[in-house]
Scaffold this motif. Structure first.
Motif, short mmCIF file in Angstrom:
data_model
loop_
_atom_site.label_atom_id
_atom_site.label_comp_id
_atom_site.label_asym_id
_atom_site.label_seq_id
_atom_site.Cartn_x
_atom_site.Cartn_y
_atom_site.Cartn_z
N UNK A 71 6.70 -12.93 1.58
CA UNK A 71 5.51 -12.35 0.98
C UNK A 71 4.50 -11.92 2.05
N UNK A 72 4.45 -12.67 3.13
CA UNK A 72 3.55 -12.34 4.24
C UNK A 72 3.90 -10.97 4.81
N UNK A 73 5.19 -10.72 5.02
CA UNK A 73 5.63 -9.46 5.60
C UNK A 73 5.57 -8.32 4.59
N UNK A 74 5.77 -8.65 3.33
CA UNK A 74 5.61 -7.65 2.27
C UNK A 74 4.17 -7.15 2.25
N UNK A 75 3.22 -8.08 2.35
CA UNK A 75 1.80 -7.72 2.35
C UNK A 75 1.46 -6.87 3.58
N UNK B 280 5.91 -5.49 12.81
CA UNK B 280 6.09 -6.91 12.52
C UNK B 280 6.79 -7.15 11.19
N UNK B 281 6.50 -6.29 10.21
CA UNK B 281 7.00 -6.54 8.86
C UNK B 281 8.33 -5.93 8.49
N UNK B 282 8.59 -4.67 8.90
CA UNK B 282 9.78 -3.95 8.45
C UNK B 282 11.07 -4.65 8.87
N UNK C 257 14.82 -2.35 5.42
CA UNK C 257 14.41 -0.98 5.13
C UNK C 257 14.32 -0.70 3.64
N UNK C 258 15.14 -1.38 2.83
CA UNK C 258 15.14 -1.11 1.40
C UNK C 258 13.81 -1.39 0.75
N UNK C 259 13.34 -2.63 0.86
CA UNK C 259 12.06 -2.97 0.24
C UNK C 259 10.89 -2.32 0.97
N UNK C 260 11.02 -2.12 2.30
CA UNK C 260 9.94 -1.47 3.06
C UNK C 260 9.71 -0.05 2.56
N UNK D 125 10.26 1.08 -0.31
CA UNK D 125 9.63 1.01 -1.63
C UNK D 125 8.15 0.69 -1.49
N UNK D 126 7.83 -0.30 -0.71
CA UNK D 126 6.44 -0.72 -0.51
C UNK D 126 5.57 0.40 0.06
N UNK D 127 6.14 1.16 0.97
CA UNK D 127 5.36 2.19 1.66
C UNK D 127 5.04 3.39 0.77
N UNK D 128 5.61 3.41 -0.44
CA UNK D 128 5.23 4.46 -1.38
C UNK D 128 3.80 4.27 -1.89
N UNK D 129 3.19 3.14 -1.56
CA UNK D 129 1.79 2.94 -1.92
C UNK D 129 0.91 4.00 -1.26
#
Length: 296
Positions: free
Chosen positions: A4-8, A235-237, A242-245, A247-251
């Motif tokens: 969750x830390x890296x997702x944020x 740090x996070x990707x 890459x899959x969830x990253x 998706x997240x970066x579509x913000x």
């Protein structure tokens, strides 16, 4: 829960990066251009990250091999070209349309991961991407726009930025996890500035634009649009993949459209709002799925 830390971090980096198209387009009204802005943004970011990397080198362990160094320079070239193409695009088309086209990295990245690394996307990822694509069309107001109002040159620049952004995300996720993020971010920005200088040296070496006003813009864009997001991505990707990253970066899309409305006074209709809601809902669902899956 650790992820969750890296997702944020990736989500925050995408949010900050999403504001850039509006501020860059605003800087054009001051007489600056994409070549000048993108290079100095990367160069100043490289300096800031280098200062931090060297000041913390005794406290954090991590080894940078020659192979990793070259790979990180390549990764930096990809994000440098992304910024340059993206900044060029907003000089021809609206910031809202530019970010919609950039968002195609969502399925580009999953496709390339599948084709190159044989990493087949999961069914939830494919479903989420389909919703995101629907949301991007609505949020970008593609259905309500007239085709002849688009600048093909601007669209091609935006599409090029999407392709290079895909390369950046995949390359960033493949860098060795043994390289500390401070060093990783610094070398990425070195590669970015070197690449941009090599293709735009004639414009960059012109001294006509170098003044206090320009450097105020460059420093602001370097910190908000490059230094912090690059550190967060570096740090996070690599931690969450890459899959969830992707998706997240579509913000970046809803942030860019909202910012364009506030900063540039671009119109945003009810259809675009619905598209933004669809995208945000898709991102939240994907995050829940990833967290739930990791607990099993």
């Amino acid at each position: 829960m650790k992820n969750l830390k890296y997702i944020f971090m990736v989500l925050l980096g995408g949010t900050m990066y999403g504001t850039m198209s509006s501020f860059v387009k605003l800087s054009y009204t001051k007489g600056f251009n994409a070549a000048e802005i993108s290079f100095w943004q990367a160069f100043i970011a490289a300096l800031l990250l280098a200062i931090y990397a060297f000041s913390t080198r005794k406290n954090i362990k991590g080894k940078l091999t020659f192979g990793n160094f070259i790979f990180l320079l390549f990764t930096g070239s990809a994000i440098g070209l992304t910024n340059f193409f993206y900044y060029e695009s907003v000089s021809y088309i609206s910031a809202s349309l530019a970010i919609v086209i950039l968002m195609q990295f969502t399925w580009f990245s999953l496709l390339l991961e599948w084709l190159i690394f044989k990493s087949k996307p999961s069914k939830p990822e494919l479903i989420t991407v389909s919703f995101i694509l629907v949301g991007t069309i609505m949020a970008g107001n593609i259905l309500g726009a007239k085709a002849w109002e688009f600048s093909m040159k601007g669209v091609l620049f935006a599409l090029s930025s999407s392709l290079t952004y895909t390369v950046y995300i995949i390359a960033n996720s493949r860098v060795s996890k043994s390289v500390r993020w401070q060093t990783k971010s610094m070398v990425i920005m070195m590669g970015s500035s070197l690449c941009l200088f090599s293709i735009n040296s004639e414009i960059i070496l012109s001294s006509d634009y170098l003044n206090d006003k320009f450097f105020c813009w460059a420093i602001f864009l370097a910190v908000v649009g490059t230094t912090v997001p690059t550190a967060l991505f570096a740090s996070g990707i690599s931690k969450i993949g890459v899959g969830i990253s992707s998706i997240l970066m579509t913000v970046e899309l809803p942030v860019a459209i909202i910012c364009a409305r506030i900063v540039l006074k671009e119109q945003i209709g009810s259809l675009q709002i619905v598209g933004i809601v669809i995208m945000l809902a898709s991102i939240c669902i994907m995050n829940y799925y990833k967290v739930y899956k990791s607990k099993r």
